[in-house]
Structure formats: C-alpha cells, structure tokens
Write a protein that holds these residues in place. Structure first.
Motif, PDB file in Angstrom:
ATOM      1  N   ASP A  65       0.827  -1.211   0.000  1.00 33.95           N
ATOM      2  CA  ASP A  65       0.000   0.000   0.000  1.00 33.95           C
ATOM      3  C   ASP A  65       0.860   1.260   0.000  1.00 33.95           C
ATOM      4  O   ASP A  65       0.611   2.211  -0.753  1.00 33.95           O
ATOM      5  CB  ASP A  65      -0.925   0.011   1.228  1.00 33.95           C
ATOM      6  CG  ASP A  65      -2.030  -1.034   1.141  1.00 33.95           C
ATOM      7  OD1 ASP A  65      -2.313  -1.519   0.026  1.00 33.95           O
ATOM      8  OD2 ASP A  65      -2.596  -1.369   2.201  1.00 33.95           O
ATOM      9  N   ASP A 108      -6.573  -7.568 -11.336  1.00 30.49           N
ATOM     10  CA  ASP A 108      -5.910  -7.770 -10.051  1.00 30.49           C
ATOM     11  C   ASP A 108      -4.602  -6.991 -10.005  1.00 30.49           C
ATOM     12  O   ASP A 108      -3.702  -7.209 -10.817  1.00 30.49           O
ATOM     13  CB  ASP A 108      -5.630  -9.253  -9.830  1.00 30.49           C
ATOM     14  CG  ASP A 108      -6.902 -10.070  -9.722  1.00 30.49           C
ATOM     15  OD1 ASP A 108      -7.781  -9.668  -8.931  1.00 30.49           O
ATOM     16  OD2 ASP A 108      -7.031 -11.091 -10.425  1.00 30.49           O
ATOM     17  N   GLU A 109      -4.498  -6.102  -9.015  1.00 26.44           N
ATOM     18  CA  GLU A 109      -3.314  -5.250  -8.903  1.00 26.44           C
ATOM     19  C   GLU A 109      -2.100  -6.033  -8.425  1.00 26.44           C
ATOM     20  O   GLU A 109      -0.969  -5.733  -8.799  1.00 26.44           O
ATOM     21  CB  GLU A 109      -3.614  -4.102  -7.944  1.00 26.44           C
ATOM     22  CG  GLU A 109      -2.513  -3.067  -7.845  1.00 26.44           C
ATOM     23  CD  GLU A 109      -2.927  -1.885  -6.983  1.00 26.44           C
ATOM     24  OE1 GLU A 109      -2.058  -1.041  -6.719  1.00 26.44           O
ATOM     25  OE2 GLU A 109      -4.105  -1.816  -6.573  1.00 26.44           O
ATOM     26  N   ARG A 163      -6.327  -4.339  -1.698  1.00 25.26           N
ATOM     27  CA  ARG A 163      -6.086  -4.353  -3.139  1.00 25.26           C
ATOM     28  C   ARG A 163      -6.404  -5.737  -3.711  1.00 25.26           C
ATOM     29  O   ARG A 163      -6.135  -6.759  -3.074  1.00 25.26           O
ATOM     30  CB  ARG A 163      -4.632  -3.965  -3.430  1.00 25.26           C
ATOM     31  CG  ARG A 163      -4.311  -2.543  -2.985  1.00 25.26           C
ATOM     32  CD  ARG A 163      -2.841  -2.196  -3.148  1.00 25.26           C
ATOM     33  NE  ARG A 163      -2.569  -0.911  -2.513  1.00 25.26           N
ATOM     34  CZ  ARG A 163      -2.654   0.270  -3.137  1.00 25.26           C
ATOM     35  NH1 ARG A 163      -2.977   0.314  -4.420  1.00 25.26           N
ATOM     36  NH2 ARG A 163      -2.422   1.393  -2.483  1.00 25.26           N
ATOM     37  N   THR A 165      -4.249  -6.285   3.022  1.00 21.30           N
ATOM     38  CA  THR A 165      -4.501  -5.185   2.081  1.00 21.30           C
ATOM     39  C   THR A 165      -5.843  -5.400   1.402  1.00 21.30           C
ATOM     40  O   THR A 165      -6.296  -6.543   1.244  1.00 21.30           O
ATOM     41  CB  THR A 165      -3.393  -5.086   1.026  1.00 21.30           C
ATOM     42  OG1 THR A 165      -3.705  -4.013   0.110  1.00 21.30           O
ATOM     43  CG2 THR A 165      -3.258  -6.378   0.239  1.00 21.30           C
ATOM     44  N   GLN A 206       2.784   1.616  -3.431  1.00 21.03           N
ATOM     45  CA  GLN A 206       1.975   2.016  -4.583  1.00 21.03           C
ATOM     46  C   GLN A 206       1.643   3.501  -4.577  1.00 21.03           C
ATOM     47  O   GLN A 206       1.393   4.084  -5.636  1.00 21.03           O
ATOM     48  CB  GLN A 206       0.696   1.170  -4.658  1.00 21.03           C
ATOM     49  CG  GLN A 206       0.931  -0.245  -5.183  1.00 21.03           C
ATOM     50  CD  GLN A 206       1.442  -0.248  -6.616  1.00 21.03           C
ATOM     51  OE1 GLN A 206       2.628   0.028  -6.870  1.00 21.03           O
ATOM     52  NE2 GLN A 206       0.555  -0.529  -7.561  1.00 21.03           N
TER      53      GLN A 206
END
Length: 468
Positions: free
Chosen positions: A108, A205-206, A178, A176, A111
């Motif tokens: 996190d 999907d990141e 994400r 997370t 990014q």
C-alpha cells in the motif's frame, strides 16, 4: 555493467534477509552494496560501477503504523535512484500478519510512491532454501521433508507470525484491500504463456502471485519482470524472496548480456587466527553451532541477560561480558558470546521474568538486542580483529545498528543466506572489518554445525554454494 545505471534497488525487511539478497547478487556477478539507510548522492559516489543498491530494514518486526512512518521516505529515495525494478525482499516463508510485518501495508505504501502497473509476488527459491509455490500455495522444506507452509513445523507455530493459511492470495488479502490474483504453474511452461497470463490477470488484479517450482519457472519470471519494468513508464515494484536475486533476474540479465555470472569477485577469503561471535539466536540450529565451536577451541561467554535487562545492573553485566571476551581473544582464542543455548535454555524465561518485573516500556527483544550491540561495539573497539559474526536475525539488526556502519558488500560464501561481508564505515575501528550475519536457521552445506568455524576460515570455496 560498467556504466552508472542501476539494474535494481531492494529493501530487505530484516538484516539477515538483506544480506541473503546481497549474496544472491554477488554470487552471480552483480556488484551490489547494502546500505543501512537510503544512500545520499555523495554516499553513492563512493562506490564505482554499482549494478544494485539495497537498504537493510527491520519492517518485518514493525506494526503497520510504524511501517507507514518508516517506509515512505525510503521508497521515495528509491524512486530517485530510478532503477527499473524495486524489490521489497521478504523472508522465503512469507513471515507477516496484519499486525506485524504486514506485506500488504508495504505494498500500500509503495503504490503511493511508484504506482507500479501491477505488483508481482514471487516466493519460489528452489535451491538452496527449498521454497515452492503451486497454485498460489507456498511450500517449504525442513529436515528433508516438504510441508505446506501452514503445516510447516516451525512456521505453523511461529511465536510472532504463525502461518495459518498457505494460499498467499488469502494470506495477503488479510493485509490489504487491493485485488489479488494468481498465475499458476500451467502458464509457466513458456514465456509467451506466462506473459499473456500475467497481462490478463493484471487487468483486474493489482497484485499477482506467481507460481514457481523450478529454475526454468524462475528464469521466465525474471524475463517477464525485466520486460515489464523496461516497458513501463515508471518503476516496477515487486515483492518476493531472494529467489528474485538468486535465480530469476540474474538468469535473464546474464542471457541478455547485462551481467557476466562467471565473474569471481565473490570468493573464499584467507583464514584468520580468531574471531568474535555475538549470538542472540535461541534456535536449536545455533545451539548446535555453539556446541561445535566449544568443541573446536572457541571460548564461550554466557551473557548474564537477567542483569543485562535491569538498568541498575546492565553496565556491570556489559563490562563483565566484554572483559571475559577480551581475555579469550588476548589468549589467541576465538570467542562466542551468547544469550541462550537453544529454545529450552532456562535463561530465556528467567530473563523475561526479570524484564517484566523491572517494568520497561519496550519489547524485550529490541531492548536485549540493543544491549548486546553495545557489548559487541565495545569489544570490537578494544580488540584488534579482522573478522566477526552475529547470529540471529533480530539480533543482527540491533547489533549492526550500534556499529555506525555505512554499508556492507558480500565478499565470500559461507552458507546459503549468511555470506561474509566487507564493512564500510566512517569509524576506523569498523571500516574494513569482515562480518557475517546469520539467521537462526542458517547453516553450512555439510553434516557439521561448523558455521562459526567456516567464518573463521574465510568461508568456503565458491563452487560449494554456487547457484546456477
């Protein structure tokens, strides 16, 4: 490489893991230096022809709040270095939880700085660590047996970060929000299949967890990450074990001529007459190594940790440990200073009880590690030593922080994950010192518990630990 462009910047979430990554690069012809703090331009300028730069961190033992305070400035400095890939190096057993060492929190934070097009997670290491990922589930070897990580004898009951889930997507999903996907082994048999599967998965999907069962898989992963990093507008942020250095990236860099894996600056050194070892590891492996040392001429110094954690008696306990160690060194003998001999040493519970009774508002491990660092600092300042060793991952972090080091460079193989390193420091007592930092489970690749002896001998011949 011979120019000034970096191939890689990496952050290790603990000190011994950082030197493991450093070793993987040095052992494959990549000139890398590990800094204690993000280097300034002037500090970088002290080193010529660097291919990679690392920072030794301690985020594996941090809370998410501590990580959010610590990591942004480090990642921002990495962004300034402009290396195509930034690697957040984690333990091969993926030690983490939502409360401690959260890898999700690290992603996190990263990014916000890098805005990486996707975040690959690659945990496969194969040789020497025996870590494999199949259908996003992590497996780890111990004692010649293969275990799913949530059934691993050590990791299922880890005192800080027990692994209750082997599927890395689910485990990471607790850390997370994400979106997380995976690319399984069916798509790793060819580069074209892998690239297509990753690109398709990254649409939704990141974070993408990558399977890896062998060196061919890792080589294709290295190829893919380098292609995506050099095609991207910014830097690619990747999470994973030292398999990225030991196998994946170096394989591709060698193939396209960026490095020469046959370079031999990572070689056995000459033996020395004596070394000093500071051990804060309570593992059974380290206990056996201490016993081996005692049987082979090393003098043992038991640190009085009960008194060391009491502020009223700590100074005397430090002085006694230093004096005993200096006596051994002055007699021409190597010495091991230790806080415990194995997980069942009664000193562990006794020290914890004394620490709790004193009522210090700090964790015992960090407090004790810092005190051991003060002992080792004084010892190295007083003794004329060329080589030293620290045993224990957390202990290494705390001890090294007391030595005012600028950087480390791996110079000789000793055991997988525990190389001999050259110290760079502004303090004359430490500059040029050779030091090995070993985690509790690190051991030489033979049937003896002779890690400390191998350090004294200058390591082992390179082909004994060479990774291909």
């Amino acid at each position: 490489m011979t120019d000034t462009e970096l191939l890689l910047a990496f952050y290790g979430d603990d000190f011994t893991g950082s030197t493991d990554a450093l070793e993987g690069l040095a052992d494959n012809g990549v000139r890398a230096v590990l800094f204690m703090e993000p280097p300034t331009p002037d500090e970088l300028g002290q080193f010529d022809d660097l291919d990679a730069v690392g920072v030794a961190g301690v985020s594996r033992s941090m809370t998410p709040a501590e990580m959010m305070a610590e990591l942004p400035s480090i990642f921002e400095r990495f962004a300034d270095l402009d290396a195509p890939i930034v690697h957040y190096k984690v333990c091969s057993t993926f030690d983490s939880s939502p409360e401690v060492g959260s890898i999700g929190t690290a992603i996190d934070v990263a990014q916000e700085v890098f805005d990486s097009p996707f975040v690959p997670v690659s945990q496969g290491t194969e040789v020497p660590h025996g870590r494999f990922v199949a259908f996003s589930n992590l497996f780890a070897e111990q004692g010649g047996e293969m275990y799913r990580i949530d059934r691993h004898p050590t990791m299922r009951d880890h005192p800080v970060t027990p692994m209750r889930e082997s599927d890395l997507r689910r485990h990471l999903g607790e850390q997370t929000d994400r979106p997380i996907g995976g690319v399984d082994r069916r798509f790793l048999e060819s580069y074209t299949d892998l690239a297509s599967a990753v690109d398709e998965t990254a649409v939704d999907d990141e974070i993408v967890v990558l399977d890896a069962l062998d060196s061919d898989h890792l080589a294709r992963i290295g190829h893919l990450l380098w292609d995506r990093a050099t095609d991207a507008q910014g830097q690619l942020f990747a999470v994973g074990s030292s398999g990225l250095e030991h196998h994946a990236l170096v394989s591709h860099w060698d193939e396209i001529g960026l490095i020469d894996r046959t370079e031999s600056f990572f070689e056995k050194r000459d033996p020395v007459d004596r070394i000093a070892v500071m051990s804060g590891s309570a593992s059974a492996e380290t206990a056996s190594q201490i016993e081996w040392a005692s049987d082979h001429g090393f003098q043992l110094v038991s640190i009085d940790t009960e008194r060391l954690v009491d502020p009223d008696e700590a100074a005397d306990a430090r002085d006694e440990a230093v004096e005993s160690a200096l006596d051994a060194l002055d007699a021409g003998e190597s010495v091991v200073l230790y806080s415990a001999r194995g997980p069942d040493d009664p000193a562990i519970d006794a020290t914890r009880e004394r620490f709790e009774a004193v009522g210090i508002d700090e964790g015992l491990e960090s407090y004790l590690g810092r005190e051991q660092g003060r002992i080792f600092r004084e010892l190295l300042q007083c003794a004329d030593l060329d080589r030293a060793c620290v045993a224990g991952g957390d202990t290494s972090s705390h001890v090294v922080s007391q030595l005012n080091l600028l950087a480390l460079e791996a110079v000789a193989p000793v055991a997988p994950g525990g190389p001999l390193c050259r110290v760079y420091s502004d303090e004359e007592a430490f500059d040029g010192l050779e030091i090995a930092l070993k985690g509790g489970q690190v051991h030489t690749e033979n049937d003896e518990f002779d890690y400390f002896g191998a350090v004294e001998r200058g390591g082992v011949e390179r082909d004994q630990t060479r990774r291909t």
